[in-house]
Every structure is written in structure tokens, then in C-alpha cells.
Design a protein around this motif. Sequence first.
Motif, short mmCIF file in Angstrom:
data_model
loop_
_atom_site.label_atom_id
_atom_site.label_comp_id
_atom_site.label_asym_id
_atom_site.label_seq_id
_atom_site.Cartn_x
_atom_site.Cartn_y
_atom_site.Cartn_z
N VAL A 174 -58.91 28.35 -22.45
CA VAL A 174 -59.58 27.10 -22.06
C VAL A 174 -59.18 25.99 -23.02
O VAL A 174 -58.87 24.87 -22.60
CB VAL A 174 -61.11 27.28 -22.00
CG1 VAL A 174 -61.81 25.93 -21.81
CG2 VAL A 174 -61.50 28.24 -20.89
N ARG A 175 -59.17 26.29 -24.33
CA ARG A 175 -58.77 25.28 -25.32
C ARG A 175 -57.34 24.81 -25.07
O ARG A 175 -57.03 23.62 -25.19
CB ARG A 175 -58.94 25.84 -26.73
CG ARG A 175 -59.19 24.79 -27.77
CD ARG A 175 -59.65 25.31 -29.12
NE ARG A 175 -58.86 26.42 -29.63
CZ ARG A 175 -59.30 27.68 -29.76
NH1 ARG A 175 -60.51 28.02 -29.41
NH2 ARG A 175 -58.51 28.62 -30.24
N GLY A 176 -56.45 25.71 -24.69
CA GLY A 176 -55.08 25.33 -24.35
C GLY A 176 -55.04 24.40 -23.15
O GLY A 176 -54.30 23.42 -23.12
N GLN A 177 -55.86 24.71 -22.14
CA GLN A 177 -55.92 23.86 -20.95
C GLN A 177 -56.45 22.48 -21.32
O GLN A 177 -55.95 21.46 -20.84
CB GLN A 177 -56.82 24.52 -19.89
CG GLN A 177 -56.92 23.75 -18.59
CD GLN A 177 -55.59 23.69 -17.84
OE1 GLN A 177 -54.79 24.62 -17.91
NE2 GLN A 177 -55.36 22.61 -17.13
N VAL A 178 -57.46 22.43 -22.17
CA VAL A 178 -58.02 21.15 -22.60
C VAL A 178 -56.96 20.35 -23.37
O VAL A 178 -56.85 19.13 -23.20
CB VAL A 178 -59.31 21.35 -23.43
CG1 VAL A 178 -59.78 20.05 -24.05
CG2 VAL A 178 -60.40 21.95 -22.55
N SER A 179 -56.16 21.02 -24.19
CA SER A 179 -55.07 20.33 -24.92
C SER A 179 -54.07 19.73 -23.95
O SER A 179 -53.60 18.61 -24.14
CB SER A 179 -54.35 21.30 -25.86
OG SER A 179 -55.19 21.66 -26.92
N GLU A 180 -53.73 20.48 -22.90
CA GLU A 180 -52.82 19.95 -21.88
C GLU A 180 -53.45 18.74 -21.18
O GLU A 180 -52.77 17.76 -20.89
CB GLU A 180 -52.48 21.02 -20.85
CG GLU A 180 -51.53 22.08 -21.37
CD GLU A 180 -51.22 23.14 -20.32
OE1 GLU A 180 -51.32 22.83 -19.10
OE2 GLU A 180 -50.87 24.27 -20.72
N MET A 181 -54.73 18.83 -20.89
CA MET A 181 -55.43 17.71 -20.25
C MET A 181 -55.37 16.47 -21.13
O MET A 181 -55.13 15.36 -20.63
CB MET A 181 -56.90 18.07 -19.99
CG MET A 181 -57.11 19.13 -18.94
SD MET A 181 -58.79 19.84 -18.94
CE MET A 181 -59.82 18.40 -18.77
#
Length: 180
Positions: A156-163
Amino acid sequence: MSSTEAIRVGPGFASEFPGAVASSAEVLANVVRTTTELLNEVQRRRAAIAPVSASAFQALAVIEGAGEALPSHVIADRLLVSTASMTSLLDTLERRGFAARRPHPNDRRKILVEITDDGRLVVDQMLPVVHAAATEAFSGLTETERKLLIDVLTRVRGQVSEMAASEPVPPKPRRKPKRA
């Protein structure tokens, strides 16, 4: 609602928020509530040792954990705070005798922040409290479940970084329900 009940969205969620996923909203609400309650409990336990804010303790832990004096911008980066907030926090830590600023030995434009003996004492007393609270909070999970939770949160943290690295996609407008 009790702390042991999952937070759920209402039955009209999908029609009110077109394109939004109900379970995603529920996960967000539950993660935020759980994080808030756990941080409040850790702070309650830490307050018995020394009346320092969570940010102040985290700054002390970062400096102590580095094993050397650090530039304030490095501390700010590790705490995810602005340099202006870091300056204010360091002013407080210095006034309380927990940290000290000193000139950088090779670059007179820079200042390093070091932890004092009193600051080290606070960290030495508080870290066991923090780790005991974490152990207690997650004691209801198996080791496998804790590892899975870490993996899921990391994804999830990786996805948030991409966002954060892209332009936000405008959501569909809310359709306010008609109130009687």
C-alpha cells in the motif's frame, strides 16, 4: 461504535460515491482509527516517563539511532516534517536539554544536531515502552499474520508513493442522498 468493531460504510455508499470502492473506504477508515488509537496509547504510556511530544521523542530516537550528530534536514526527512517544523522542534529539544546544535566540522554553513545525555536517557527509557506496547497490540496475531500485515502495508505504501508522483485523477462527483 466500540473499538473492537470494524468501521463500515453505509449501504448507499456506491450510489453516493460513483467509482469509489466501499471496501477501500473501509480499509482507510479502519487503518486510520487503529493507527490513531495505537499512537494515543503509546503516547499515554510514554507520558509517564517524560512529558515530550511524539514528534520530539521520534526526533530523539532518530538522532540516537544514527549514532552520530545529524543535519536538521536529515532528521526532518526521516520524520516526514518540514524544515520549519523541525526548527521549532529542535528549539524545544534544545531548551529542554535533550539535544544540542553544533557547527559542522567541515562546512561552516551547516549545523549538526546531537543528542545529549539527558536525551539519551529519555530514549533509553521510552523505547522499551514503545516496543512493549507494539508487542501487546499485535499479540493477537500470529507471526505469519504479522508478516502478512507488513507485506500488505508495504505494498500500500508503494502504491501511495506512485500516487504522489503522478497527477491525481479527478474523482466522479458525489451524489448527495436526498434527506427526508
